[in-house]
Each structure stands twice: as structure tokens, then as C-alpha cells.
Design a protein around this motif. Sequence first.
Motif, PDB file in Angstrom:
ATOM      1  N   GLY A 195       0.841  -1.228   0.242  1.00  0.00           N
ATOM      2  CA  GLY A 195      -0.013   0.089  -0.056  1.00  0.00           C
ATOM      3  C   GLY A 195       0.927   1.224  -0.053  1.00  0.00           C
ATOM      4  O   GLY A 195       2.166   1.205   0.167  1.00  0.00           O
ATOM      5  N   PHE A 196       0.167   2.252  -0.200  1.00  0.00           N
ATOM      6  CA  PHE A 196       1.103   3.558  -0.276  1.00  0.00           C
ATOM      7  C   PHE A 196       0.686   4.632   0.917  1.00  0.00           C
ATOM      8  O   PHE A 196       1.117   5.917   0.818  1.00  0.00           O
ATOM      9  CB  PHE A 196       0.472   4.381  -1.415  1.00  0.00           C
ATOM     10  N   VAL A 197       0.397   4.089   2.068  1.00  0.00           N
ATOM     11  CA  VAL A 197       0.107   4.756   3.504  1.00  0.00           C
ATOM     12  C   VAL A 197      -0.581   6.113   3.104  1.00  0.00           C
ATOM     13  O   VAL A 197      -0.234   7.188   3.562  1.00  0.00           O
ATOM     14  CB  VAL A 197       1.709   5.188   3.767  1.00  0.00           C
ATOM     15  N   GLY A 198      -1.844   5.676   2.738  1.00  0.00           N
ATOM     16  CA  GLY A 198      -2.744   7.113   2.358  1.00  0.00           C
ATOM     17  C   GLY A 198      -2.209   8.026   1.209  1.00  0.00           C
ATOM     18  O   GLY A 198      -2.931   8.936   1.087  1.00  0.00           O
ATOM     19  N   ASN A 215       4.356   0.687 -11.769  1.00  0.00           N
ATOM     20  CA  ASN A 215       5.398   1.352 -12.599  1.00  0.00           C
ATOM     21  C   ASN A 215       5.663   2.997 -12.405  1.00  0.00           C
ATOM     22  O   ASN A 215       6.757   3.340 -12.319  1.00  0.00           O
ATOM     23  CB  ASN A 215       4.846   1.433 -14.055  1.00  0.00           C
ATOM     24  N   ILE A 216       4.593   3.404 -11.648  1.00  0.00           N
ATOM     25  CA  ILE A 216       4.736   4.937 -11.176  1.00  0.00           C
ATOM     26  C   ILE A 216       5.646   5.077  -9.951  1.00  0.00           C
ATOM     27  O   ILE A 216       6.697   5.705  -9.775  1.00  0.00           O
ATOM     28  CB  ILE A 216       3.362   5.588 -10.711  1.00  0.00           C
ATOM     29  N   VAL A 217       5.468   4.120  -9.138  1.00  0.00           N
ATOM     30  CA  VAL A 217       6.232   3.961  -7.992  1.00  0.00           C
ATOM     31  C   VAL A 217       7.484   3.169  -8.343  1.00  0.00           C
ATOM     32  O   VAL A 217       8.562   3.740  -7.438  1.00  0.00           O
ATOM     33  CB  VAL A 217       5.521   2.922  -7.013  1.00  0.00           C
ATOM     34  N   ALA A 226       0.106   6.891  -5.656  1.00  0.00           N
ATOM     35  CA  ALA A 226       1.282   6.374  -6.040  1.00  0.00           C
ATOM     36  C   ALA A 226       2.374   7.307  -6.568  1.00  0.00           C
ATOM     37  O   ALA A 226       3.760   7.200  -6.023  1.00  0.00           O
ATOM     38  CB  ALA A 226       0.940   5.382  -7.373  1.00  0.00           C
ATOM     39  N   ALA A 227       2.073   8.435  -7.083  1.00  0.00           N
ATOM     40  CA  ALA A 227       3.078   9.670  -7.178  1.00  0.00           C
ATOM     41  C   ALA A 227       3.664   9.991  -6.061  1.00  0.00           C
ATOM     42  O   ALA A 227       4.817  10.450  -6.033  1.00  0.00           O
ATOM     43  CB  ALA A 227       2.292  10.592  -8.471  1.00  0.00           C
ATOM     44  N   GLN A 228       2.741  10.437  -5.275  1.00  0.00           N
ATOM     45  CA  GLN A 228       3.264  10.940  -3.748  1.00  0.00           C
ATOM     46  C   GLN A 228       4.176   9.787  -3.011  1.00  0.00           C
ATOM     47  O   GLN A 228       4.908  10.575  -2.537  1.00  0.00           O
ATOM     48  CB  GLN A 228       1.847  11.119  -3.163  1.00  0.00           C
ATOM     49  N   PHE A 229       3.708   8.801  -3.086  1.00  0.00           N
ATOM     50  CA  PHE A 229       4.466   7.957  -2.421  1.00  0.00           C
ATOM     51  C   PHE A 229       5.885   7.675  -3.070  1.00  0.00           C
ATOM     52  O   PHE A 229       6.830   7.683  -2.390  1.00  0.00           O
ATOM     53  CB  PHE A 229       3.734   6.456  -2.404  1.00  0.00           C
ATOM     54  N   ARG A 230       5.998   7.725  -4.543  1.00  0.00           N
ATOM     55  CA  ARG A 230       7.269   7.652  -5.165  1.00  0.00           C
ATOM     56  C   ARG A 230       7.946   8.861  -4.651  1.00  0.00           C
ATOM     57  O   ARG A 230       9.259   8.884  -4.645  1.00  0.00           O
ATOM     58  CB  ARG A 230       7.092   7.655  -6.538  1.00  0.00           C
ATOM     59  N   ALA A 231       7.458  10.112  -4.699  1.00  0.00           N
ATOM     60  CA  ALA A 231       8.149  11.382  -4.263  1.00  0.00           C
ATOM     61  C   ALA A 231       8.717  11.156  -2.918  1.00  0.00           C
ATOM     62  O   ALA A 231       9.883  11.508  -2.535  1.00  0.00           O
ATOM     63  CB  ALA A 231       7.234  12.556  -4.301  1.00  0.00           C
ATOM     64  N   ALA A 232       8.043  10.459  -1.758  1.00  0.00           N
ATOM     65  CA  ALA A 232       8.531  10.336  -0.504  1.00  0.00           C
ATOM     66  C   ALA A 232       9.753   9.412  -0.576  1.00  0.00           C
ATOM     67  O   ALA A 232      10.705   9.357   0.082  1.00  0.00           O
ATOM     68  CB  ALA A 232       7.435   9.985   0.312  1.00  0.00           C
TER      69      ALA A 232
END
Length: 303
Positions: free
Chosen positions: A81-84, A125-127, A87-93
Motif C-alpha cells: 500500500g501507499f500509506v494514504g 510502474n509509477i512507484v 502512487a506518485a506521492q508515495f514515489r516522491a517520498a
Amino acid sequence: MPQSLNRRQLLGAAAAAGAAATIAVPGAAQAHGSHGHSPSRVPRDQISVQLYTLRNQLNINLETSLAELRRIGYTRVEHAGFVGRTAAQFRAALDAAGLRATSGHVGIPQPFNASTWEKALQDANIVGNKFIVHPFFGQGANGAIRDPAVYRAFAADLNTAGKLARRAGLQFGYHNHHAEFFRQTGTKLTGMDILFNETDNRYVHFEVDLFWAFRGAHDPVDLIKENRGRIKQVHVKDLDINASFADAGDGLIDFGRIFEHAKEAGLVEYIVERDDAGSPPRTPADALTTAQRAYTYLEGLRF
């Protein structure tokens, strides 16, 4: 699921798995490598951590927790999961912390739906995933599945999901628990046998959870020998004397003995996990201690 077994059950499971050779006192794997050749080691850049281990801590502060994992030495993680976040925001983190999510746990839709799965592949793929792994099967409303037809139908869905994943540039895997090791009614096969036998090695590999394999009374080395080249990932999760969880290197599993067969397995990723690392009575921050201890153990392991 209950996580404790009595002593008779634990010893019975160990015997069934041939565990006299596989379960040892903590640190036993350090004694390997004295066979007249240079000892092997786990490549640092193949050590990962399943973020489910840190789920409570990530919910408190994602960015700080990811930065701490990088400080420990991790360069890759496996998400659940992406912690809320998107996918793009999680990749940025992840990028900000200097980490790569090389793998992710994402369940295939049941019943299977191609458009839903393709959206999950787009997010993967985004992540930046290389691997995408189905995390759970084997238990239904009435407990452990014992119907071989159910496993065969699921294996067909895994093949379909794997074909679509390959088309999207991803490698698709399956992660086990222990229910898959029940013998299926009317056969001599376990559910795991069916999944290995009925899936296409071009499209489906396996991420063997070493803890749950032992809890299913199966020796991971036997799984490797029976399924050469198909076990690309493992969950490095240790087993304590009560058949519950322990930090890697503190429990009973001789990981070095298993990792001696890494080439035979096709193993390229060693993923730290502990299911209760940050859950009561432990604190969320204790999961970071688990991550640190496991990384130090794997970095120093010789076999």
C-alpha cells in the motif's frame, strides 16, 4: 490467526519439515563457510524491508521513517500500500529518502478483472516497482482451503495476472503463508504444490516467506530443490521458541543454510519482515529497531 503452538506441535512440525538440519540456535548460520572456500554473503544491494513491518510507524511519520531506513543502510523496500498517498506521492517520498520500492504487495482481483489489475500495474510502474507480488491466499470463510479445484482456478488467475504484468514490464510473484501447505482433499498434493505445478514459470515466480514455510512444516531448502529458479524473493522472518515472530538472527531459523542455495533458487531479493514489529505491546518505533537489527544481521551473515 493464532501465532502460538504448544511444544509438542512445534516439535512435530519441525520433525515433519526435517527441521533438525534447518532450525538451529541463534547465530548458527555464522558457522557456515568453513568448507575450504571463501564464505558467501548476502549482497547489500539485495537487502530490502517489507514496509508492512513498519506500518504503524509509517502512519505516524512517513518521511522521517523512510529516511531512517536509508540511514540504517537499506536502499530498497517492498511496499504494502501507499500509506494514504497516491502512487506518485508515495514515489516522491521514496525519492526524497533515497529509497527504491523495487517490489510491492498488490492482490490480484478476485474474481479476476483485467482493467482493475492493469490500473494496479500502472501504479506499480509509477512507484518504480520491478516486482509485483500477490500477498495472500489459502484461507476462506470456513478456514483453510482444502479443495484442489480452487487452487487450480487461482493458479490460472495467477498466470493471467503474470502475463499482463510481463506486458507492463513487471515480474509477478506469489507470497505464501502456511495454509497453502495443507494437503488438498483427494490428492497427495499441497496447495503450494498445485501453485508451483500449475503456474507458468515465464509469468509467475515465488516469494517464499521463510517463517510461514516452517509454520507449514516445510523446509525452504526442499522448496528450492523442487522448484529450481522460481524463488526470486524471500521474506527473512525469524521464528521464536513459541513459534511466533522474532527479529532476524534472534530466532531459530538457520538462514545461512537456506541462502547457500540462493543461486539454485534464483534468489535476488532478501526482504526483512516481522509482522508484529510495531504492534502492542511493542511500540511503533520498535519496528525501526527490528529493521536495524535485521539489516545488521544480514550484512554480517557468512555462509
